[in-house]
Write an enzyme that holds these catalytic residues in place. Structure first.
Site, PDB file in Angstrom:
ATOM      1  N   LYS A  72       0.852  -1.193   0.000  1.00 27.89           N
ATOM      2  CA  LYS A  72       0.000   0.000   0.000  1.00 27.89           C
ATOM      3  C   LYS A  72       0.880   1.232   0.000  1.00 27.89           C
ATOM      4  O   LYS A  72       1.863   1.296   0.738  1.00 27.89           O
ATOM      5  CB  LYS A  72      -0.841  -0.030   1.295  1.00 27.89           C
ATOM      6  CG  LYS A  72      -1.640   1.222   1.566  1.00 27.89           C
ATOM      7  CD  LYS A  72      -3.106   0.957   1.287  1.00 27.89           C
ATOM      8  CE  LYS A  72      -3.946   2.197   1.261  1.00 27.89           C
ATOM      9  NZ  LYS A  72      -3.824   2.984   0.028  1.00 27.89           N
ATOM     10  N   LYS A  96       5.788   2.255   8.340  1.00 28.92           N
ATOM     11  CA  LYS A  96       4.577   2.910   8.875  1.00 28.92           C
ATOM     12  C   LYS A  96       3.508   1.862   9.188  1.00 28.92           C
ATOM     13  O   LYS A  96       2.836   1.933  10.213  1.00 28.92           O
ATOM     14  CB  LYS A  96       4.005   3.910   7.862  1.00 28.92           C
ATOM     15  CG  LYS A  96       4.795   5.196   7.762  1.00 28.92           C
ATOM     16  CD  LYS A  96       4.068   6.202   6.862  1.00 28.92           C
ATOM     17  CE  LYS A  96       4.938   7.401   6.592  1.00 28.92           C
ATOM     18  NZ  LYS A  96       4.262   8.485   5.885  1.00 28.92           N
ATOM     19  N   LYS A 108       4.878   2.045  -3.150  1.00 25.57           N
ATOM     20  CA  LYS A 108       4.911   3.471  -3.513  1.00 25.57           C
ATOM     21  C   LYS A 108       5.014   3.591  -5.019  1.00 25.57           C
ATOM     22  O   LYS A 108       5.581   2.717  -5.680  1.00 25.57           O
ATOM     23  CB  LYS A 108       6.126   4.147  -2.873  1.00 25.57           C
ATOM     24  CG  LYS A 108       5.989   5.643  -2.760  1.00 25.57           C
ATOM     25  CD  LYS A 108       5.090   6.006  -1.612  1.00 25.57           C
ATOM     26  CE  LYS A 108       4.888   7.469  -1.447  1.00 25.57           C
ATOM     27  NZ  LYS A 108       4.185   7.771  -0.191  1.00 25.57           N
ATOM     28  N   ASN A 223      -1.091  20.980   2.393  1.00 22.91           N
ATOM     29  CA  ASN A 223      -2.133  20.129   2.974  1.00 22.91           C
ATOM     30  C   ASN A 223      -1.808  19.814   4.435  1.00 22.91           C
ATOM     31  O   ASN A 223      -2.625  20.055   5.331  1.00 22.91           O
ATOM     32  CB  ASN A 223      -2.245  18.836   2.144  1.00 22.91           C
ATOM     33  CG  ASN A 223      -3.228  17.862   2.752  1.00 22.91           C
ATOM     34  OD1 ASN A 223      -2.919  17.181   3.724  1.00 22.91           O
ATOM     35  ND2 ASN A 223      -4.424  17.791   2.210  1.00 22.91           N
ATOM     36  N   SER A 350      -6.369   5.709   5.174  1.00 22.74           N
ATOM     37  CA  SER A 350      -6.484   4.966   3.904  1.00 22.74           C
ATOM     38  C   SER A 350      -6.893   3.528   4.190  1.00 22.74           C
ATOM     39  O   SER A 350      -7.721   2.947   3.472  1.00 22.74           O
ATOM     40  CB  SER A 350      -5.140   4.949   3.171  1.00 22.74           C
ATOM     41  OG  SER A 350      -5.069   6.006   2.254  1.00 22.74           O
TER      42      SER A 350
HETATM   43  P1  NAD Z   1       1.929  20.388  -0.232  1.00 24.58           P
HETATM   44  O1  NAD Z   1       2.514  20.338  -1.607  1.00 24.58           O
HETATM   45  O2  NAD Z   1       0.467  20.513  -0.045  1.00 24.58           O
HETATM   46  O3  NAD Z   1       2.607  21.628   0.576  1.00 24.58           O
HETATM   47  C1  NAD Z   1       4.011  21.793   0.680  1.00 24.58           C
HETATM   48  C2  NAD Z   1       4.287  23.089   1.426  1.00 24.58           C
HETATM   49  O4  NAD Z   1       5.707  23.180   1.569  1.00 24.58           O
HETATM   50  C3  NAD Z   1       3.842  24.348   0.681  1.00 24.58           C
HETATM   51  O5  NAD Z   1       3.459  25.337   1.598  1.00 24.58           O
HETATM   52  C4  NAD Z   1       5.116  24.774  -0.046  1.00 24.58           C
HETATM   53  O6  NAD Z   1       5.131  26.166  -0.351  1.00 24.58           O
HETATM   54  C5  NAD Z   1       6.158  24.424   0.989  1.00 24.58           C
HETATM   55  N1  NAD Z   1       7.497  24.219   0.413  1.00 24.58           N
HETATM   56  C6  NAD Z   1       7.811  23.645  -0.770  1.00 24.58           C
HETATM   57  N2  NAD Z   1       9.146  23.704  -0.961  1.00 24.58           N
HETATM   58  C7  NAD Z   1       9.666  24.307   0.125  1.00 24.58           C
HETATM   59  C8  NAD Z   1      10.971  24.672   0.524  1.00 24.58           C
HETATM   60  N3  NAD Z   1      12.034  24.427  -0.272  1.00 24.58           N
HETATM   61  N4  NAD Z   1      11.126  25.274   1.718  1.00 24.58           N
HETATM   62  C9  NAD Z   1      10.075  25.543   2.510  1.00 24.58           C
HETATM   63  N5  NAD Z   1       8.799  25.244   2.187  1.00 24.58           N
HETATM   64  C10 NAD Z   1       8.615  24.641   0.999  1.00 24.58           C
HETATM   65  O7  NAD Z   1       2.513  19.100   0.508  1.00 24.58           O
HETATM   66  P2  NAD Z   1       1.885  18.331   1.760  1.00 24.58           P
HETATM   67  O8  NAD Z   1       0.941  17.309   1.274  1.00 24.58           O
HETATM   68  O9  NAD Z   1       1.493  19.300   2.798  1.00 24.58           O
HETATM   69  O10 NAD Z   1       3.198  17.530   2.253  1.00 24.58           O
HETATM   70  C11 NAD Z   1       4.229  18.157   2.991  1.00 24.58           C
HETATM   71  C12 NAD Z   1       5.177  17.108   3.524  1.00 24.58           C
HETATM   72  O11 NAD Z   1       4.438  16.188   4.324  1.00 24.58           O
HETATM   73  C13 NAD Z   1       5.885  16.266   2.450  1.00 24.58           C
HETATM   74  O12 NAD Z   1       7.158  15.904   2.920  1.00 24.58           O
HETATM   75  C14 NAD Z   1       5.001  15.046   2.367  1.00 24.58           C
HETATM   76  O13 NAD Z   1       5.708  13.922   1.870  1.00 24.58           O
HETATM   77  C15 NAD Z   1       4.646  14.867   3.830  1.00 24.58           C
HETATM   78  N6  NAD Z   1       3.425  14.061   3.986  1.00 24.58           N
HETATM   79  C16 NAD Z   1       2.219  14.544   3.574  1.00 24.58           C
HETATM   80  C17 NAD Z   1       1.123  13.743   3.690  1.00 24.58           C
HETATM   81  C18 NAD Z   1      -0.242  14.247   3.286  1.00 24.58           C
HETATM   82  O14 NAD Z   1      -1.211  13.506   3.494  1.00 24.58           O
HETATM   83  N7  NAD Z   1      -0.377  15.439   2.771  1.00 24.58           N
HETATM   84  C19 NAD Z   1       1.231  12.443   4.217  1.00 24.58           C
HETATM   85  C20 NAD Z   1       2.475  11.991   4.648  1.00 24.58           C
HETATM   86  C21 NAD Z   1       3.589  12.814   4.506  1.00 24.58           C
END
Ligand code: NAD
Length: 416
Positions: A72, A96, A108, A223, A350
């Protein structure tokens, strides 16, 4: 980009997996099996673009280990996707699932593309093309995709539709992160942030800090970061700093979170509306109790680990802290909730979505949150206990808990 070893996520993941397996008493043969995915598919996807020309995209699907159950994991659309990244992320998914004790192995996927430069129609063709390319090796009891970086519920809906057409039956359990009307789960969109907020509350209890006195800094306002800011603000904590790709905002009296959420764009950018900003590096070192990297990898390194003021670091992003920095923070007594636990809310909900699809009976948002909280707190306590009794840092403790389940399943099946 040529990364140093400590910043290469596959290398650093394998390093900690090796250490964890050694501590648990498994042999080199187990490491040899688990250091790479069991299967890695590389696919080529031709798409007729709006300009009338065909562009052939490259995609990947990694299935790390299916000894525990079907694999998954999300599918990311990003120009920087690499084979090594997909491999490492599939291993993290196994961890995880092991940590949270849900019956999956890790998978993935990724496609090298830039969705910001593609039309809706092109994205639909790419999403459907990817499913056609991998349809033989995925399925509700084989390997279940989900959203990840720059993929969303619309993309999941197209993928579901393509899979159902190929298989000639409706198959909502093939993919998660779907829109509610297609069998999505309540609470899926906010699951990661919800999980992080549950971890912060537990960490505050361990550090004996009242949430009403707690100051939070969050790097990233997408997000994960923006929903987390909302949840922390609603819980009474003071969100004193946030940032996006362009820079950061800091106010020791607390930021106006409702205003920032209202004004941010769909890519999580909001600081462009302000004249006075600080850099992302400055933000990480500002005064706070809780620091949450929720943007990208390798943000906390040997260069700034000594300067972090927070006593709690909760990794919402994947891989924001290098291994050397992890040890520095651990030696300084900072309570680190590692990514493989802190950001597991998404995969847990999920899993709930898949369970609801399989039974055809749907839960309320309250039920989802209640079950999510139970699983995350149980996982944190298991890891914290391992950290204390085995004298290892929280990241190694999390890997020990996560990899143990996979390794034991491999043993029982007689693979090793
Ligand atoms: P997203 O694309 O919605 O938001 C990313 C944010 O980070 C934005 O505000 C962007 O402007 C900022 N950003 C991008 N590059 C940057 C940089 N160089 N320096 C500082 N800020 C920067 O992404 P998301 O879904 O919020 O995910 C963020 C992190 O959380 C990622 O590492 C992702 O793998 C991890 N994550 C997210 C989820 C999820 O469900 N959304 C789940 C597990 C892990």
């Amino acid at each position: 980009m040529n990364l140093g070893e400590s910043e290469n996520i596959l290398y650093s993941t394998q390093t900690v997996i090796k250490e964890a397996l050694e501590k648990l008493g498994f042999g080199d043969d187990m490491f040899d099996l688990l250091k790479e995915p069991l299967r890695l598919f590389k696919v080529r996807i031709p798409v007729l673009m709006d300009n009338g020309k065909v562009h052939v995209f490259t995609g990947f699907r990694a299935q790390h280990n299916d000894a525990v159950g079907p694999t998954k994991g999300g599918v990311r659309f990003h120009p920087d996707v690499t084979e090594d990244e997909v491999k490492a992320l599939s291993i993290w998914m196994s961890l995880k699932c092991g940590i949270t004790d849900i019956p999956y192995g890790g998978g993935k996927g990724g496609i090298i593309c830039d969705p910001r430069k593609m039309s809706f129609k092109e994205l639909e063709k790419l999403s459907r093309g990817y499913v056609r390319a991998i349809s033989q090796v995925v399925g509700p009891s084989k390997d279940i995709p989900a959203p990840d970086v720059m993929t969303n519920s619309q993309i999941m809906a197209w993928m579901l539709d393509e899979y159902s057409r190929i298989r000639e039956f409706d198959s909502p359990g093939f993919i998660t992160g779907k829109p509610l009307v297609l069998g999505g789960s309540h609470g899926r969109e906010t699951a990661t942030a919800k999980g992080v907020s549950i971890m912060i509350k537990e960490a505050l209890i361990k550090k004996e800090i009242d949430i009403l006195d707690a100051k939070v800094v969050i790097q990233g306002f997408g997000n994960a970061g923006s929903y987390l800011a909302k949840f922390m603000h609603e819980a009474g904590a003071k969100v004193v700093g946030i940032s996006d790709v362009l820079g950061g905002l800091y106010d020791p009296n607390g930021l106006d979170i409702d205003f920032l959420i209202d004004r941010r764009d769909s890519f999580g950018t909001v600081t462009n509306l302000f004249k006075k900003t600080i850099s992302n590096q400055e933000l990480l070192e500002m005064d706070c109790d809780i620091l949450v990297p929720a943007a990208i990898e390798n943000q906390i390194t040997v260069d700034n680990a000594e300067k972090i003021k927070a006593s709690i670091l909760v990794e919402a992003a994947n891989g924001p802290t290098t291994l050397e920095a992890t040890q520095i923070l651990s030696d300084r007594g900072v309570l680190l909730i590692p990514d493989v636990l802190a950001s597991a809310g998404g995969v847990i909900v999920s899993y709930f979505e898949w369970v609801q699809n399989n039974q055809g009976y749907y839960w309320s948002e309250e039920e989802v949150h209640e079950k999510l909280e139970k699983i995350m707190i149980r996982a944190l306590n298991k890891i914290y206990q391992t950290h204390q009794t085995r004298g290892v840092n929280m990241r190694l403790a999390a890997y020990m808990v996560g990899v143990r389940k996979v390794a034991e399943a491999v043993k029982y099946r007689g693979w090793i």
